[in-house]
Design an enzyme around this catalytic site. Sequence first.
Site, PDB file in Angstrom:
ATOM      1  N   HIS A   1       0.687  -1.238   0.003  1.00  0.00           N
ATOM      2  CA  HIS A   1      -0.110  -0.040   0.065  1.00  0.00           C
ATOM      3  C   HIS A   1       0.907   1.383  -0.044  1.00  0.00           C
ATOM      4  O   HIS A   1       0.282   2.265  -0.034  1.00  0.00           O
ATOM      5  CB  HIS A   1      -1.041  -0.223   1.097  1.00  0.00           C
TER       6      HIS A   1
ATOM      7  N   LYS B   1       3.025   4.448  -1.328  1.00  0.00           N
ATOM      8  CA  LYS B   1       3.346   5.295  -2.335  1.00  0.00           C
ATOM      9  C   LYS B   1       4.559   5.962  -2.364  1.00  0.00           C
ATOM     10  O   LYS B   1       4.475   7.057  -1.390  1.00  0.00           O
ATOM     11  CB  LYS B   1       2.090   6.327  -2.699  1.00  0.00           C
TER      12      LYS B   1
ATOM     13  N   ASP C   1      17.511   9.636  -7.857  1.00  0.00           N
ATOM     14  CA  ASP C   1      19.016   9.895  -7.516  1.00  0.00           C
ATOM     15  C   ASP C   1      19.389   9.919  -5.947  1.00  0.00           C
ATOM     16  O   ASP C   1      20.264  10.538  -5.362  1.00  0.00           O
ATOM     17  CB  ASP C   1      19.410  11.406  -8.102  1.00  0.00           C
TER      18      ASP C   1
ATOM     19  N   LYS D   1      -4.231  11.400   4.239  1.00  0.00           N
ATOM     20  CA  LYS D   1      -3.871  10.706   5.638  1.00  0.00           C
ATOM     21  C   LYS D   1      -3.310  11.587   6.484  1.00  0.00           C
ATOM     22  O   LYS D   1      -1.821  11.742   6.015  1.00  0.00           O
ATOM     23  CB  LYS D   1      -3.502   9.286   5.398  1.00  0.00           C
TER      24      LYS D   1
END
Length: 486
Positions: free
Chosen positions: A224, A226, A231, A406
């Site tokens: 879940h 993200k 670099d 969130k």
Amino acid sequence: MTTFYTVVSWLVILGYWILIAGVTLRILMKRRAVPSAMAWLLIIYILPLVGIIAYLSFGELHLGKRRAERARAMWPSTAKWLNDLKACKHIFAEENSSVASSLFKLCERRQGIAGVKGNQLQLLTDSDDVMQALIRDIQLARHNIEMVFYIWQPGGMADQVAESLMAAARRGIHCRLMLDSAGSVAFFRSPWAAMMRNAGIEVVEALKVNLMRVFLRRMDLRQHRKMVMIDNYIAYTGSMNMVDPRFFKQDAGVGQWVDLMARMEGPVATAMGIVYSCDWEIETGKRILPPPPDVNIMPFEQASGHTIHTIASGPGFPEDLIHQALLTAAYSAREYLIMTTPYFVPSDDLLHAICTAAQRGVDVSIILPRKNDSMLVGWASRAFFTELLAAGVKIYQFEGGLLHTKSVLVDGELSLVGTVNLDMRSLWLNFEITLVIDDAGFGGDLAAVQDDYISRSRLLDARLWVKRPLWQRITERLFYFFSPLL
């Protein structure tokens, strides 16, 4: 013949009760919350065969034998990497604000490293701004790009990000992309997966859904997170999947999704990189530990840069740490506590912490979407409203779409942003990530975003709430009973 059928019947009945007793004993022997155990037992006793199959499929945390072995094998090298990182003393914060002190101590003791300083952060609240910034950073990448998302939905600006990523791979940038199998099913069924691989991108389908192995690995254990790292210096994380809200779930009846992402520069990218490397090794068996941060924090950066702790959850990471972090944040609040989440099904401990904060005079606000894309979670969350309102918690129902952000803000200085919903699945099951940020400047930026959410919300009236129809109360209590499983 009659005797034979009688014996078979008795054996079937005996086997049935042995199976029920065995599963019951297994549930009772597992270390789990009492409400969760009771909910599973009720399902099994009411719908025995369905309940047993459901429990064996979803009731226990099975990562899978191969992934579990990889998780054990990678820990010595990961521990050594973390120990070596401590030699870069210039990146670690030595002091924290009073409101953040307890939480940062918890994170340091449980994860083995302190929060990192000298980071520059930018809050992005518009999906177009997020994708345009990401495309610019991809175009300027010189060495490597790593991405992980729960959902990658083709269409709109998500396709422009895909094109820029493929262009980067063609010019020699090492690109890795990990997507959850269930969340990104539309991506893997589209031509994009093959196109990216042909361009030189390493594309991994994480936690692949396989009904033939349903009893060997928990199917609802999902990737879940993200995250984007570029670099080893630029990083993104937050609530936004790789989707264009104008093309995503338009028939769900909840409006466009509203998200928040943080773009960061600094040592925090290295901290997020080790999380990504662990996920990559668990899924592929390949070790890609990031290099130490190649940065020299200047005095002005030390004074103005944000101090951040990165908390990861899921198999292989400190158990229950995100839950502990939320509890610590709630108990640290002295003036106000603001929480935003699309899915609100808290543990008893977290609910108690939130209510206690309000009862000791803290101004507590929770911002939730008025319409939810999950009917089950929507009804279950409503079952907590009465207790929250009685404690003095303000509940705002967002009317500008599906609020997917969130975030937690404590006293304007301690912030938590990331991928974690305030529900059981995020707190104890999925691979999640949360940033703990100690900085009044960032807190002010987050407060402005939350104030905007509140301006587009309706405050729930406690007097009207108690007058809701009886059928709604019954439905809420029904879903509340099964809330430990949601």
